[in-house]
Design a protein around this motif. Sequence first.
Motif, PDB file in Angstrom:
ATOM      1  N   ILE A 144       0.837  -1.205   0.000  1.00  0.00           N
ATOM      2  CA  ILE A 144       0.000   0.000   0.000  1.00  0.00           C
ATOM      3  C   ILE A 144       0.870   1.252   0.000  1.00  0.00           C
ATOM      4  CG2 ILE A 144      -1.770   1.275   1.286  1.00  0.00           C
ATOM      5  CD1 ILE A 144      -2.542  -1.417   2.607  1.00  0.00           C
ATOM      6  N   ILE A 145       1.911   1.253   0.826  1.00  0.00           N
ATOM      7  CA  ILE A 145       2.692   2.467   1.055  1.00  0.00           C
ATOM      8  C   ILE A 145       3.793   2.659   0.004  1.00  0.00           C
ATOM      9  CG2 ILE A 145       4.303   3.549   2.674  1.00  0.00           C
ATOM     10  CD1 ILE A 145       2.609   2.286   4.927  1.00  0.00           C
ATOM     11  N   PHE A 146       4.480   1.582  -0.368  1.00  0.00           N
ATOM     12  CA  PHE A 146       5.610   1.714  -1.300  1.00  0.00           C
ATOM     13  C   PHE A 146       5.202   2.295  -2.652  1.00  0.00           C
ATOM     14  CE2 PHE A 146       8.023  -0.056   1.878  1.00  0.00           C
ATOM     15  CZ  PHE A 146       9.344  -0.287   1.513  1.00  0.00           C
ATOM     16  N   PRO A 147       4.055   1.911  -3.231  1.00  0.00           N
ATOM     17  CA  PRO A 147       3.686   2.526  -4.501  1.00  0.00           C
ATOM     18  C   PRO A 147       3.569   4.040  -4.422  1.00  0.00           C
ATOM     19  CG  PRO A 147       2.382   0.553  -4.141  1.00  0.00           C
ATOM     20  CD  PRO A 147       3.150   0.803  -2.873  1.00  0.00           C
ATOM     21  N   ALA A 148       3.103   4.565  -3.267  1.00  0.00           N
ATOM     22  CA  ALA A 148       3.001   6.019  -3.122  1.00  0.00           C
ATOM     23  C   ALA A 148       4.378   6.661  -3.057  1.00  0.00           C
ATOM     24  CB  ALA A 148       2.211   6.349  -1.857  1.00  0.00           C
ATOM     25  N   ILE A 149       5.347   5.936  -2.508  1.00  0.00           N
ATOM     26  CA  ILE A 149       6.690   6.495  -2.357  1.00  0.00           C
ATOM     27  C   ILE A 149       7.485   6.404  -3.654  1.00  0.00           C
ATOM     28  CG2 ILE A 149       8.915   6.174  -1.188  1.00  0.00           C
ATOM     29  CD1 ILE A 149       7.381   5.310   1.301  1.00  0.00           C
ATOM     30  N   ILE A 150       7.410   5.260  -4.322  1.00  0.00           N
ATOM     31  CA  ILE A 150       8.280   5.050  -5.486  1.00  0.00           C
ATOM     32  C   ILE A 150       7.568   5.264  -6.812  1.00  0.00           C
ATOM     33  CG2 ILE A 150       9.799   3.456  -4.285  1.00  0.00           C
ATOM     34  CD1 ILE A 150       8.278   1.164  -5.511  1.00  0.00           C
TER      35      ILE A 150
END
Length: 364
Positions: free
Chosen positions: A287-293
């Motif tokens: 959930i979180i990594f796609p928003a970051i990368i």
Amino acid sequence: MEKINKHNLPFLMAGILGLLSALIGGLMRAGWQFPIVSIDLSLLHGPIMIGGFLGTVISLERAVALNKRWAYLAPLCTALGIVALWVTPLSFLAPWLILTGSLILIIIFVQFQKMKNSFDIFLMNVAAFVWAISNILWITGWPFNILTPWWIVFLLLTISAERIQLSGLGQKSFISTIGFNVALFFVLTALIFSFIAVAITWYFLATASIIFAIWLLIYDVPRYTIRRKELTKFIAANLLGGYFWLLISGILIFIELPLAGGLSYDAVLHSFFIGFVFSMIFGHAPIIFPAIIGSPINYHPRFYLHFGLLHFSLLFRIIMDMLDWLDGRYWASLLNVIAILLFLINTVSSILGNFSKSRSAALK
């Protein structure tokens, strides 16, 4: 064509450096030797894992969400703190950099509260305050047995707030509100007693952990979403596994009190930090990594390899700790590390796979 957000990659790389450093430090504590590593990372295992790796990832996630350039100073400071721990491990520089990062994180949450004055944001801000105070305690030379409850509360409140935010848990019944507030009372009271009587602190933390775990098992969504398929099911499995270990950590504290170090202390800490915290990381990463990368993480059944190994190796470690068997703990700690490395490999390979498919499609 998929484009990875290159601006955030240096922060992520620093976070991974912090994670790998903390893992080496953990293995050193279990008795493994690393002749090529010139510094004793076993003494820095906790500060690098909490302030370095987790501090950088949490700060970066919030900086991306706020989308203000100054907010990136928080992960920048914690990332530089990781480097400083390697370059000058005994100097004042790393603790002060990580403290600065935690103070900027408080300012970030103040900005979020101005935009949306919600309970989950308030709770995250309280967690950031707790982290900042733990860093002040570190700088002023308080022992790690005093710092550890503060680190636990920092992560417990941050993760609980994220579950409220992601699942809409704030819209629950009167009974659920009472239950959550009782747990909050115990967890914050525990911190007050950390300066007076550490044993009482652990009693309060144990009670809070058990209430939080039962509350999350009852009111969070994974007991429903576990019936779905693929990624949703995988995330639910990780969340349920994490809540199980949070419950176990609370029970273990009651069984092993007074905690005076040794393998029983190891069992309590790692049921929380590996069982609860890393289960949450495994579950929240898609959930979180796609928003970051800027690139999605596609589900693959091999994700259950790092999921299964984490829980198996932790159960193995807890049993070895309870039996006071050092040789068993020695190998269990290695399996813990392999599970986390497998998570990194599976996550990175998923991202690179997406990038490769996207580039191939663009060339057609």
